[in-house]
Scaffold this active site. Structure first.
Site, PDB file in Angstrom:
ATOM      1  CG  ASP A   7      -1.806   1.266   1.282  1.00 34.24           C
ATOM      2  OD1 ASP A   7      -2.460   1.559   0.261  1.00 34.24           O
ATOM      3  OD2 ASP A   7      -1.839   1.971   2.309  1.00 34.24           O
ATOM      4  CB  SER A   8       0.134   4.745  -0.826  1.00 35.85           C
ATOM      5  OG  SER A   8      -1.063   4.806  -0.087  1.00 35.85           O
ATOM      6  CB  CYS A  70      -3.024   0.740  -2.612  1.00 34.21           C
ATOM      7  SG  CYS A  70      -3.140   2.493  -3.005  1.00 34.21           S
ATOM      8  CD  GLU A 150      -0.893   7.548   6.182  1.00 34.80           C
ATOM      9  OE1 GLU A 150       0.219   7.647   6.718  1.00 34.80           O
ATOM     10  OE2 GLU A 150      -1.183   6.634   5.365  1.00 34.80           O
ATOM     11  CB  CYS A 180      -9.550   4.823   0.328  1.00 33.89           C
ATOM     12  SG  CYS A 180      -7.984   5.316   1.061  1.00 33.89           S
ATOM     13  CG  HIS A 182      -5.496   5.308   4.430  1.00 32.35           C
ATOM     14  ND1 HIS A 182      -4.878   4.747   3.350  1.00 32.35           N
ATOM     15  CD2 HIS A 182      -4.517   5.952   5.137  1.00 32.35           C
ATOM     16  CE1 HIS A 182      -3.591   5.047   3.381  1.00 32.35           C
ATOM     17  NE2 HIS A 182      -3.344   5.780   4.452  1.00 32.35           N
TER      18      HIS A 182
HETATM   19  N1  DGL Z   1      -4.823   3.483   0.806  1.00 31.25           N
HETATM   20  C1  DGL Z   1      -4.861   4.027  -0.521  1.00 31.25           C
HETATM   21  C2  DGL Z   1      -6.061   3.513  -1.311  1.00 31.25           C
HETATM   22  O1  DGL Z   1      -6.616   2.524  -0.993  1.00 31.25           O
HETATM   23  C3  DGL Z   1      -4.904   5.501  -0.648  1.00 31.25           C
HETATM   24  C4  DGL Z   1      -4.112   6.417   0.156  1.00 31.25           C
HETATM   25  C5  DGL Z   1      -3.305   7.340  -0.704  1.00 31.25           C
HETATM   26  O2  DGL Z   1      -3.825   8.349  -1.199  1.00 31.25           O
HETATM   27  O3  DGL Z   1      -2.141   7.004  -0.890  1.00 31.25           O
HETATM   28  O4  DGL Z   1      -6.464   4.101  -2.295  1.00 31.25           O
END
Ligand code: DGL
Length: 247
Positions: A7-8, A70, A150, A180, A182
């Site tokens: 993931d990012s 992600c 975050e 997402c 997150h």
């Molecule tokens: N967790 C990432 C997703 O599922 C996004 C977070 C980011 O913008 O890097 O899209």
């Protein structure tokens, strides 16, 4: 089976949590590109370039499968990642679409898709769902939730104000796609905002269902060996992992 999860940043840990909970794998190697998060505000070429660098990282490990935890990367870079690697790569968007189709009885159901700017702009969820026949879909980029998660802001006035900002004029949806990884961390708050009337589609739970259906995962692993890597501040990522996985 040893797998990689990418993931990012910390978001993909919500997917790891589901994988561990369902005891699917013996070993998970996690890589969060914490130095360059967020991806969701970047353009397609940059997202693909970062994703290919992650593939290179995972070539150092003998993995059988890479889960792209992600949505942003899953929406833009899966084909390129597959072309660049010998291991199998699964993203989270397709499982989320299947989970949504399975969760809703009527094609008239109201669906709200939330995600990063890039994910929403890609229409990676919306297009296939419309093609399937769903006709009441609202897509909304809610990127502010990413830095909030975050920052460990899972509740409180700031989150409430942000939800108001994004959701104040929306009808209560039948399903909300947390597009997402997150967002599962604030799923309770979002659910509460809509008076617990909406089914939440969560990338982690969706991918577990998908993997169980498409892979021969016959064995259960009561403990999963976890290794965490990050492009910046790995201790910080490890701390979040310890916290989230214990919740
Ligand atoms: N967790 C990432 C997703 O599922 C996004 C977070 C980011 O913008 O890097 O899209």
């Amino acid at each position: 089976m040893r797998i990689g999860v990418f993931d990012s940043g910390v978001g993909g840990l919500s997917v790891v949590k589901s994988l561990v909970h369902h005891q699917l794998f013996e070993e998970i190697i996690y890589f969060g590109d914490t130095a360059r998060v967020p991806y969701g505000v970047k353009d397609k070429n940059t997202i693909i370039r970062y994703a290919l660098e992650a593939v290179e990282f995972f070539k150092n490990f003998d993995i059988d499968l890479l889960i792209t935890a992600c949505n942003t990367v899953s929406a833009y870079a899966l084909d390129e990642m597959r072309d660049a690697s010998r291991f199998d790569i699964v993203g989270v968007v397709k499982p989320g679409i299947i989970a949504t189709e399975n969760a809703l009885r009527s094609l008239e159901s109201e669906i709200l898709i939330i995600g990063t700017q890039a994910t929403i702009a890609s229409r990676a969820y919306e297009q296939p769902l419309r093609a399937y026949g769903f006709c009441n879909i609202t897509s909304k980029a809610t990127g502010l939730f990413v830095p909030m998660v975050e920052e460990n802001l899972y509740s409180g006035p700031l989150l409430q104000a942000t939800m108001d900002h994004y959701f104040h004029n929306l009808k209560t949806p039948d399903a909300i796609i947390l597009g997402c990884t997150h967002f599962p961390m604030i799923s309770d708050a979002i659910k509460h905002y809509f008076n617990h009337q909406s089914t939440m589609i969560h990338s982690g739970e969706a991918i577990v269902e998908y993997l169980e259906r498409h892979y021969a995962l016959n064995q259960k692993f009561p403990t999963t060996a976890l290794k965490f890597f990050a492009s910046e501040n790995p201790e910080g990522l490890k701390k979040v992992a310890d916290k989230w996985l214990a919740l």
